[in-house]
Design a protein around this motif. Structure first.
Motif, short mmCIF file in Angstrom:
data_model
loop_
_atom_site.label_atom_id
_atom_site.label_comp_id
_atom_site.label_asym_id
_atom_site.label_seq_id
_atom_site.Cartn_x
_atom_site.Cartn_y
_atom_site.Cartn_z
N CYS A 20 69.73 15.40 23.61
CA CYS A 20 68.96 14.58 24.54
C CYS A 20 67.94 15.45 25.28
N CYS A 23 69.29 15.46 29.27
CA CYS A 23 70.57 16.03 29.73
C CYS A 23 71.21 16.96 28.70
N CYS A 63 70.87 8.15 24.35
CA CYS A 63 71.84 9.15 24.79
C CYS A 63 73.02 8.44 25.47
N CYS A 66 73.14 9.88 29.54
CA CYS A 66 72.15 9.51 30.58
C CYS A 66 71.38 8.24 30.21
ZN LIG Z 1 70.92 12.37 27.97
#
Ligand SMILES: [Zn+2]
Length: 430
Positions: A20, A23, A63, A66
């Motif tokens: 991601c 994050c 993701c 997040c």
């Molecule tokens: Zn993420």
């Protein structure tokens, strides 16, 4: 025109694109796979129409940590942005939107001659020109050379560069920190999201504010706006995700507005986490609504792909019926999103005779991939097509009102998103 539940024997065909971009969690879930597509702003000049064209995957992931929906960096940013065909000033409603924003921001943040306003991805200066009128010091940052040149000709100081932490540090070293940083429809286009947000944090004065506008993923999902996914848009945000992004960089969200632009956008207001400014109640209200819509659950995102495939079948069935009735069809507008739709659905000159656009840069060129010729708007008056497919559906009211004269020869509009609908200008009030 919705169909039954789609039967599919393929499990998840996700090809992992890595981690991601916000994050760092592994990306394991497909949001939607729109196949292979050329970069949607690469309009093909007539002389190059027989050349090979690069195609890249248009495969979006979500993701599970997040909930950032994202594309891999399939196309090098330099390839996308050096000669960018989109001039913001060609849309009347967008220029009016920018003017209202400048008025509001000036009052709310008490901007004056001692302030400093920076817009990232300032395009042709469509927005900063309104601060210029008020004698508020401004700087535009715009990586597309041809677009930045137009801004400079209007008297808007513009830096031709990509924004990030390095550029922000350089500006601060020169004694320039911003009272207001504006990022309209740029956040989605940033490949290195964390470097970009870190740069804004560095550039912002302790009392300063950042406003960011971006299409709201809640609306993208609800209204089936899959054509807003294209290579230039790496990221698709909810407020939940924006809040995680802000926290990560020592920033906080203190206000949010819902805007009608680009099919439904958010304008978020950020400031330093240490700033004591009061958080408006509508921030928590929207976060709560997003949780009610289950935007904090990965299943909400992975269900999107089936709706997109249904839309493709509906649109193609409709166009096939029109062609069997020997109707002529042209497209109004050749925006980036139009090219995602045309390429994903495989709609070329077998359906659409030509596209018109107000931007003269595109005239004489061909849409990427499907190679539909692009002509001036006057071509509609000349050829009197039976149907006009509105590709920039977010501007449909503006376009229908400008073009309602097509009713004189029985012409009708077709809007492809959220689902195929026909607008007969004769049935509209005067
Ligand atoms: Zn993420």
């Amino acid at each position: 025109m919705s169909g039954g539940t789609e039967r599919s024997f393929s499990v998840d065909n996700a090809r992992n694109i890595g981690l991601c971009r916000l994050c760092g969690a592994p990306l394991e879930h497909t949001f939607v796979d729109l196949g292979m597509s050329p970069p949607c702003e690469s309009f093909v000049p007539a002389a190059a129409v027989n050349n090979m064209e690069p195609y890249y995957p248009l495969h979006a992931f979500v993701c599970s940590e997040c909930f950032l929906v994202q594309l891999g960096e399939y196309v090098a940013p330099e390839e996308i942005f050096e000669e960018y065909a989109y001039f913001s000033s060609y849309s009347d409603s967008w220029v009016a939107h920018a003017k209202r924003y400048c008025q509001l921001a000036t009052e709310r943040l008490s901007l004056d001659r001692d302030s400093f306003v920076v817009e990232i991805a300032s395009n042709d200066g469509y927005l900063l020109q309104h601060f210029l009128e008020k004698d508020i010091p401004i700087l535009g940052i715009e990586p597309a050379i041809n677009v930045a040149k137009v801004a400079v000709e209007k008297g808007i100081p513009t830096l031709t560069d990509f924004f990030g932490k390095a550029l922000a540090k350089q500006m601060v070293a020169e004694g320039r920190q911003a009272d207001l940083i504006i990022g309209n429809n740029v956040l989605a286009q940033v490949p290195d999201l964390n470097d970009f947000v870190a740069g804004m944090k560095v550039l912002l004065k302790p009392s300063g504010a950042i406003t960011l506008e971006f299409p709201h993923i809640a609306r993208l999902i609800e209204e089936n706006q899959f054509d807003t996914i294209y290579h230039e848009h790496f990221s698709y945000f909810s407020l939940l995700t924006i809040e995680k992004m802000a926290e990560r960089h020592g920033l906080k969200v203190f206000d949010v507005e819902e805007l009608p632009t680009h099919g439904g956008s958010l304008r978020v207001y950020l400031t330093h986490a240490a700033n004591a400014i009061r958080r408006e109640p509508r921030v928590d209200a929207l976060l709560e609504r997003e949780r009610e819509c289950k935007l904090d659950r990965v299943e909400t995102y992975t269900a999107f792909a089936a709706a997109v495939r249904q839309t493709k079948r509906n649109l193609l069935s409709f166009l096939i019926r029109l062609k069997e009735m020997r109707k002529s069809i042209c497209a109004y507008g050749a925006p980036g999103k139009g090219n995602t739709l045309l390429n994903y659905c495989g709609i070329g000159t077998d359906f659409i005779d030509f596209a018109v656009d107000r931007n003269p840069y595109k005239h004489g060129r061909f849409t990427p991939g499907m190679h539909i010729p692009i002509k001036p708007v006057s071509e509609i008056e000349r050829t009197k097509p039976d149907y006009i497919l509105i590709l920039p559906w977010n501007l449909k009211n503006e376009i229908v009102s400008q073009m309602k004269g097509i009713g004189e020869w029985g012409g009708k509009f077709v809007v492809p998103i959220p689902d195929v609908s026909v607008i007969d200008p004769k049935e509209l009030g005067q």
